[in-house]
Design a protein around this motif. Structure first.
Motif, mmCIF file in Angstrom:
data_model
loop_
_atom_site.group_PDB
_atom_site.id
_atom_site.type_symbol
_atom_site.label_atom_id
_atom_site.label_comp_id
_atom_site.label_asym_id
_atom_site.label_seq_id
_atom_site.Cartn_x
_atom_site.Cartn_y
_atom_site.Cartn_z
ATOM 1 N N PHE A 25 5.419 3.708 -2.975
ATOM 2 C CA PHE A 25 4.258 4.201 -3.446
ATOM 3 C C PHE A 25 3.963 5.777 -3.571
ATOM 4 C CE2 PHE A 25 4.724 0.470 -5.420
ATOM 5 C CZ PHE A 25 3.630 -0.353 -6.437
ATOM 6 N N TRP A 63 -7.319 -0.833 -3.804
ATOM 7 C CA TRP A 63 -8.034 -2.247 -2.503
ATOM 8 C C TRP A 63 -9.565 -1.651 -3.384
ATOM 9 C CZ3 TRP A 63 -7.533 -1.733 2.999
ATOM 10 C CH2 TRP A 63 -5.538 -1.477 3.067
ATOM 11 N N ILE A 96 5.072 0.567 0.128
ATOM 12 C CA ILE A 96 5.942 2.317 0.352
ATOM 13 C C ILE A 96 6.926 2.404 1.014
ATOM 14 C CG2 ILE A 96 4.694 4.040 1.584
ATOM 15 C CD1 ILE A 96 2.191 3.572 1.421
ATOM 16 N N SER A 118 1.056 -3.069 1.289
ATOM 17 C CA SER A 118 0.860 -1.846 0.938
ATOM 18 C C SER A 118 1.721 -0.543 1.776
ATOM 19 C CB SER A 118 -0.329 -0.737 1.660
ATOM 20 O OG SER A 118 -1.464 -1.512 0.699
ATOM 21 N N ARG A 119 2.369 -1.346 2.547
ATOM 22 C CA ARG A 119 3.708 -0.917 4.106
ATOM 23 C C ARG A 119 4.575 -1.211 3.056
ATOM 24 N NH1 ARG A 119 6.880 -2.575 7.280
ATOM 25 N NH2 ARG A 119 6.235 -4.843 7.645
ATOM 26 N N ARG A 133 -3.788 -6.841 2.908
ATOM 27 C CA ARG A 133 -3.700 -5.545 1.623
ATOM 28 C C ARG A 133 -2.730 -4.252 2.445
ATOM 29 N NH1 ARG A 133 -9.357 -4.675 -0.498
ATOM 30 N NH2 ARG A 133 -10.004 -4.194 0.864
ATOM 31 N N ILE A 145 -2.792 5.437 -1.700
ATOM 32 C CA ILE A 145 -3.964 4.257 -1.491
ATOM 33 C C ILE A 145 -5.336 5.117 -2.013
ATOM 34 C CG2 ILE A 145 -4.318 2.815 -0.237
ATOM 35 C CD1 ILE A 145 -2.911 2.249 1.446
ATOM 36 N N ILE A 157 -1.707 2.047 -5.924
ATOM 37 C CA ILE A 157 -2.472 1.056 -4.273
ATOM 38 C C ILE A 157 -3.156 1.158 -4.576
ATOM 39 C CG2 ILE A 157 -2.023 -0.440 -2.096
ATOM 40 C CD1 ILE A 157 1.029 1.000 -2.093
#
Length: 421
Positions: free
Chosen positions: A64, A274, A59, A55-56, A51, A67, A272
């Motif tokens: 993005f 989680w 972004i 996410s990296r 994740r 989070i 994003i």
């Protein structure tokens, strides 16, 4: 039927050998604004690492904005302050994670999250404050901590009238000794409710944020803490009577917190999330539907349209996990046995005993209709009762894609002095 599913997985699955293999998911996400990243447990290292890598990429390549996670607002806001480098932020990731002292501490106080925090801090370093990527908690459990944060904020930024409102709400809850179940019993059975006090407080803090623009993220934090207080009051008073409805209160709260965060970040915000698979995978594709339960995945799809939402489930065939044998018990590294025959995880393993990615389509004649058991492990886990850990699911309607880790490993938790509430 299972053989047909195995053959289909073999044909369609993409190998997952390194981070570059995640680019297929990034391409499939396209221009969607809400990306929901799940996990089959709260204690698996690979889920956190994957994740983070997704996410990296989101972004860096798609801009993005933040989070949002299945964590408490106050402690996660300290992460936000650290990664954005507010002037009085904690000095390092370890110091920030000491704030995650509510059981289960390991969910956010772990080495994997520390790596994410330090990456976000570095990513944000050369950017103006309004372009820095944030980190926020969506959950509803931090009632007393949120009230304390509101009082602290209003002592510095509020009027005497606003501070009096906060203290009145705090005093209403104070006699329950920071035990939500005690409050729930009193509210549900004896009519001793604090609802009016926290609703008034939320309305005042929301109005305050709209009236004044200075230090607006601190004002947003106070408002979100008040939202926690309102919905935690509802959650605890509902919990003692209706398990299904208290679940709904919690997930609706997370979606409302997400809406306010997205509004704050503006019309171009990209988000994003989680959370556990049971929150981000559409409830309508599981047996939750028959029980009258909703979840974040369903509600976000309904609010923003399926064309703007991409949900990715995660699972494992076997491995180790951090969990506890009962609520509040010490964490332990436990074995996750091989998945049950005929379950989704077992079929993925039969299709190939390696890590892989499967893009899903709800119109698929097999995966868009066939109901399969899909493993879910919470913070409490009893491997001897493994058969009860499977959620009947139509996988291509629950998720847009699935990431399979064939053999997974336990999270690397930090030692944090815990507070059980």
């Amino acid at each position: 039927m299972t053989e047909r599913i195995v053959e289909q997985i073999k044909k369609q699955a993409l190998p997952l050998n390194n981070s570059d293999d995640l680019d297929g998911l990034i391409e499939a996400i396209g221009d969607k604004k809400y990306v929901l990243l799940g996990e089959a447990t709260h204690g698996t290292s690979e889920f956190y690492k994957l994740r983070m890598e997704l996410s990296r990429k989101l972004i860096e390549s798609k801009g993005f904005s933040f989070i949002a996670v299945e964590g408490d607002w106050p402690s996660c806001y300290e992460v936000n302050r650290y990664v954005k480098q507010y002037k009085d932020a904690k000095p390092n990731a370890q110091a920030v994670m000491e704030g995650f002292n509510r059981w289960p501490t390991w969910m956010w106080a772990n080495e994997e999250v520390g790596e994410l925090m330090d990456w976000l801090k570095k990513h944000n370093e050369d950017k103006p404050m309004e372009q820095r990527v944030g980190f926020y908690g969506l959950d509803v459990y931090s009632l007393w901590e949120s009230l304390e944060e509101i009082e602290r904020y209003l002592q510095e930024k509020g009027t005497p009238e606003q501070l009096a409102l906060a203290r009145k709400a705090f005093e209403c809850f104070d006699s329950y000794e920071k035990e939500g179940q005690n409050y729930g019993v009193s509210a549900a059975f004896y009519g001793e409710s604090c609802e009016d006090d926290v609703v008034k407080l939320l309305k005042e803090l929301h109005a305050k944020r709209l009236r004044y623009d200075e230090d607006s993220e601190a004002a947003l934090s106070a408002e979100l803490n008040a939202l926690v207080a309102v919905n935690a009051e509802d959650y605890y008073s509902t919990m003692v009577k209706h398990d299904a409805e208290s679940w709904n209160v919690r997930d609706r709260h997370m979606v409302e917190a997400l809406r306010r965060l997205a509004d704050y970040h503006g019309p171009d915000a990209k988000v994003i999330v989680w959370e556990h698979n049971t929150h981000i995978g559409d409830a309508r594709a599981t047996d939750m539907l028959a029980d009258g339960m909703v979840n974040v995945g369903q509600l976000v799809r309904e609010a923003h349209g399926e064309a703007d939402v991409y949900a990715i489930g995660f699972g494992t065939y076997r491995g180790t996990v951090i969990a506890a044998k009962s609520w509040g018990a010490p964490m332990a590294t436990m074995q996750v046995p091989a998945a049950q025959p005929g379950s989704w995880e077992e079929l993925m393993h039969r299709a190939g005993a390696h890590d892989q990615i499967l893009l899903l389509c709800k119109e698929d004649p097999l995966l868009g209709h066939e109901v399969l058991g899909h493993r879910a492990i919470g913070v409490v886990y009893r491997p001897n009762y493994e058969r009860g850990n499977y959620v009947p699911s139509v996988m291509a309607r629950r998720y847009d894609a699935f990431v399979h880790v064939d053999e997974s490993h336990a999270l690397r938790p930090l030692t944090i002095e815990k507070v059980l509430v």
